[in-house]
Scaffold this motif. Structure first.
Motif, short mmCIF file in Angstrom:
data_model
loop_
_atom_site.label_atom_id
_atom_site.label_comp_id
_atom_site.label_asym_id
_atom_site.label_seq_id
_atom_site.Cartn_x
_atom_site.Cartn_y
_atom_site.Cartn_z
N TYR A 187 0.85 -1.09 0.03
CA TYR A 187 0.00 0.11 -0.13
C TYR A 187 0.69 1.32 0.03
N PRO A 188 0.39 2.30 -0.64
CA PRO A 188 1.30 3.52 -0.62
C PRO A 188 1.13 4.36 0.70
N ILE A 189 2.31 5.05 0.79
CA ILE A 189 2.56 5.90 2.04
C ILE A 189 3.02 7.16 1.75
N ASP A 190 3.12 8.42 2.40
CA ASP A 190 3.58 9.79 1.86
C ASP A 190 4.79 9.97 2.30
N LYS A 191 5.43 9.31 3.60
CA LYS A 191 6.29 9.79 4.24
C LYS A 191 7.24 8.58 4.75
N VAL A 192 8.59 8.59 4.70
CA VAL A 192 9.55 7.42 5.27
C VAL A 192 10.31 7.90 6.52
N ARG A 193 10.37 7.34 7.57
CA ARG A 193 11.45 8.06 8.53
C ARG A 193 12.46 6.97 8.63
N LEU A 194 13.74 7.44 8.62
CA LEU A 194 14.95 6.89 8.65
C LEU A 194 15.68 7.05 9.82
N LEU A 195 15.74 5.86 10.50
CA LEU A 195 16.31 5.76 11.62
C LEU A 195 17.85 5.50 11.71
N PRO A 196 18.88 5.65 12.33
CA PRO A 196 20.26 5.01 12.17
C PRO A 196 20.24 3.61 12.31
N GLY A 197 21.36 3.06 11.52
CA GLY A 197 21.33 1.50 11.46
C GLY A 197 22.04 0.85 12.59
N ARG A 198 22.56 1.67 13.50
CA ARG A 198 23.25 1.23 14.54
C ARG A 198 22.98 2.15 15.91
N GLU A 199 23.45 1.63 16.92
CA GLU A 199 23.44 2.79 18.31
C GLU A 199 24.46 3.36 18.41
N PHE A 200 25.22 3.68 17.43
CA PHE A 200 26.60 4.39 17.43
C PHE A 200 26.72 4.93 16.04
N PRO A 201 27.54 5.92 16.05
CA PRO A 201 28.02 6.52 14.35
C PRO A 201 29.10 5.64 14.38
N LEU A 202 29.39 5.77 12.75
CA LEU A 202 30.54 5.10 12.16
C LEU A 202 31.12 5.84 11.21
N ASP A 203 30.65 7.60 11.08
CA ASP A 203 31.38 8.36 10.08
C ASP A 203 32.81 8.49 10.47
N GLU A 204 33.32 9.36 9.55
CA GLU A 204 34.63 9.69 9.85
C GLU A 204 35.04 10.37 11.16
N ALA A 205 34.21 11.31 11.58
CA ALA A 205 34.47 12.01 12.62
C ALA A 205 34.55 10.98 14.04
N ALA A 206 33.50 10.22 13.95
CA ALA A 206 33.22 9.30 14.96
C ALA A 206 34.31 8.09 15.08
N ARG A 207 34.73 7.87 13.89
CA ARG A 207 35.87 6.72 13.87
C ARG A 207 37.23 7.45 14.47
N THR A 208 37.34 8.72 14.12
CA THR A 208 38.61 9.36 14.71
C THR A 208 38.46 9.56 16.08
N ALA A 209 37.30 9.83 16.59
CA ALA A 209 37.27 9.84 17.99
C ALA A 209 37.42 8.79 18.79
N PHE A 210 36.93 7.70 18.23
CA PHE A 210 37.13 6.21 18.76
C PHE A 210 38.47 6.02 18.90
N ARG A 211 39.15 6.07 17.82
CA ARG A 211 40.62 5.72 17.83
C ARG A 211 41.22 6.57 18.96
N GLY A 212 40.99 7.82 19.03
CA GLY A 212 41.77 8.68 19.91
C GLY A 212 41.46 8.20 21.38
N ARG A 213 40.19 8.05 21.67
CA ARG A 213 39.84 7.41 23.06
C ARG A 213 40.47 6.18 23.53
#
Length: 625
Positions: free
Chosen positions: A211-237
């Motif tokens: 059936y059709p809908i008008d809007k989709v909500r997209l939550l993150p795929g994990r409970e933590f980020p994995l972008d470049e900034a997050a990976r850099t912060a992870f490695r530093g900590r």
């Protein structure tokens, strides 16, 4: 609900930092009491957050409260279902449900939250992470496909050839299949150029649009980020927290390469400047309920976690964070709970959650127990079990229906069980109306009725205004099957024979090992250990089989054609085994055909047709509508 339970109106609301004890409950009456309170508080814009000492109680209450009050927005925050510091990650369905619940909670879209106490002890990503990593699509929106791919990958979504599970997406020409975390169904985005022309849900098994809908909500795929900034912060900590060469740790290398290794959730604090707790997601007006002995459950969890940490902390390739960095303790749990008003509730024979913490102060009454806590909300039912040895097996329930002054509701587990129960009562002169659910019972004027419900145990309200009887009381000694219980050979609840009183002379039955026979009654024999009752079964050629009553679980109801024409199997032959093997082979053949069909579909190369705008315009102009 409020008209049926006037006692709920008199229960005062605890102020922030105070604790009030609710009336003691028996059986599933705690779900009724909490559902009534949740309805009352939801009307005033307040959320009820119920922390349960046991995970099974949390799931039970989630199901039962939703049955009592289907209009409530009830959510369960599930556990990861892994042991602390396990080397594998939670199932994606659990992560999906957790993210959906936390997002709804943060947006104040939850009326009742159910959470096991141990789950509430986990440190979480801060609410700002969900807020900043959640985005929406809507019909008519312009969409940059390469940017969307990059965004989905950074959000933790996996590109697959066919979308089946949450956290997956697939791009095929102008179609984008996407299964957002927290969504019950996947979505299919149909692009016209770079514009979303339509959005439809689809069945992940058949891949057919629904059936059709008008809007989709997209939550993150994990409970933590994995972008470049997050990976850099992870490695530093990581380098600040652990000694030695970090490049020797596969986990450190995987995160640096943008890969989420198994079990990375137990290093979640390294992705953030500061973590949050469940209480940071609760709206300010929330009322907390502690169900059972929360303090004891938290103490046991802390002991188990410390033991696992001592056992696993010596692996240099997987250095562990301390339990205090990953979890909060009971002291912090109750300290955080002081920001909200709190009710404590117990079932008969249990201690209310956090009794020791309550008496240490912060309660609005000298004893820490309010007027509600000095009385019971419900008590146990009298003995109502069907007595198959009596001339009238349902005499007890018949007498209870007549003598109890309030309304009575008898619950079966399924429609088939309800019909069996109605027939059992009717065979002994008791005719009762049948209703669909709790809402139908409330809307009716029936004093007594039979319905379907998921309650585990019955109860009788203290004011005698209502009594609910379940199969647990009618067929005592039988353990109720839970949704997450162990699988057994016989899983169809409608075919289970709960008590011999359900069988009549001449009924066909199915023995798990010997096949179809016919029930001829009970016989008593002494085999040297005293008199024992046996079921007398007749098979083909008048062969006789005696089955001890204690093995009633191996007997099932016959659900084939006409009972009078049921084909009897021959004892001692392989007739029943052949029938079972034939059915199993047919099931395997059907499964193999389906697998082959889907494999050929997946391997087939599609053809992308080129869009000629002149042809499309000519088609549109010639269309009659």
């Amino acid at each position: 609900m409020s008209a049926l339970l006037p006692a709920i109106a008199g229960i005062p609301v605890p102020g922030p930092g105070t604790v009030r004890t609710l009336p003691a409950c028996h059986g599933s009456s705690d779900a009724l009491l909490l559902a009534g309170l949740a309805c009352r508080e939801a009307a005033n814009g307040r959320t009820l957050a119920i922390a349960c000492a046991g995970a099974l109680d949390a799931r039970r209450l989630a199901t039962e409260i939703a049955w009592f009050a289907p209009a409530l927005r009830a959510r369960l925050l599930p556990d990861w279902e892994t042991l602390p510091y396990d080397a594998f990650s939670p199932h994606e369905d659990l992560i999906s449900e957790r993210l959906s619940t936390l997002h709804a909670l943060y947006r104040n879209e939850v009326d009742v939250l159910l959470v096991p106490a141990t789950t509430a002890l986990y440190r979480l990503a801060p609410p700002s992470f969900l807020a900043s990593h959640t985005f929406h699509f809507h019909k008519g929106q312009s969409l940059d496909e390469p940017a969307l791919r990059a965004q989905l990958t950074l959000a933790g979504y996996e590109h697959v050839s066919q979308v089946v599970h949450p956290g997956e997406y697939c791009v095929r020409g102008g179609l984008i299949d996407l299964f957002p975390m927290g969504s019950a169904l996947p979505y299919r985005l149909d692009l016209f150029g770079d514009e979303i022309e339509s959005i439809r849900t689809f069945d992940p098994d058949t891949q057919r649009s629904l059936y059709p809908i008008d809007k989709v909500r997209l939550l993150p795929g994990r409970e933590f980020p994995l972008d470049e900034a997050a990976r850099t912060a992870f490695r530093g900590r990581w380098r600040e927290r652990f000694e030695g060469d970090p490049s020797k740790s596969p986990l450190y290398r995987d995160v640096g390469n943008g890969i989420a290794p198994a079990g990375i959730e137990y290093w979640l604090p390294l992705f953030f400047d500061a973590t949050a707790t469940l209480f940071d997601y609760l709206p300010a007006s929330t009322l907390v309920v502690s169900h059972g002995d929360i303090e004891a459950a938290a103490r046991r969890f802390a002991e188990d976690t410390a033991q696992r940490h001592r056992f696993l902390a010596h692996d240099p390739e997987r250095p562990l964070l301390s339990p205090a960095e990953v979890f909060i303790d009971a002291g912090q749990f109750f300290a955080d709970a002081k920001r909200f008003g709190r009710w404590a509730i117990r079932r008969t024979g249990e201690a209310a959650g956090g009794e020791r913490e309550a008496v240490s102060g912060d309660q609005d009454e000298p004893t820490g127990v309010g007027e509600a806590g000095r009385r019971s909300f419900a008590h146990a039912l009298p003995e109502l079990a069907v007595n198959r040895r009596a001339e009238n097996p349902v005499e007890r329930i018949e007498r209870f229906v007549v003598e109890h002054p309030g309304r009575k509701l008898i619950l079966a587990e399924s429609p088939g069980r309800r019909e069996t129960l109605l027939q059992l009562l009717l065979d002994h002169g008791v005719s009762l109306p049948s209703l669909d659910d709790w809402s139908s019972f409330l809307a009716s004027d029936e004093e007594v009725a039979v319905s379907i419900g998921p309650l585990h145990d019955g109860f009788d309200l203290t004011d005698a205004s209502l009594a609910i009887v379940t199969e647990s009381e009618l067929f005592s000694g039988l353990v109720r099957r839970t949704r997450r219980g162990l699988r057994e050979t016989q899983t169809d609840v409608d075919s289970i024979i709960r008590d011999l009183s359900e069988l009549k002379i001449g009924d066909p039955v199915v023995h798990a090992q010997h096949g179809i026979g016919r029930y001829e009654g009970l016989v008593t024999m002494d085999l040297g250990d005293g008199p024992t009752e046996f079921l007398h079964l007749i098979y083909a050629n008048q062969a006789t089989l005696y089955v001890p009553v204690s093995q009633l679980h191996v007997i099932g109801r016959y659900s084939g054609a006409s009972p009078d024409e049921a084909p009897l199997h021959q004892l001692g032959s392989d007739q029943w085994e052949k029938a079972r093997r034939k059915a199993a082979k047919q099931a395997r053949d059907a499964a193999a055909e389906l697998l082959n069909l889907y494999a050929r579909r997946a391997a087939r190369t599609g053809h992308a047709f080129k869009l000629e705008m002149s042809d499309y315009e000519a088609f549109a102009e010639g269309f009659g509508f």
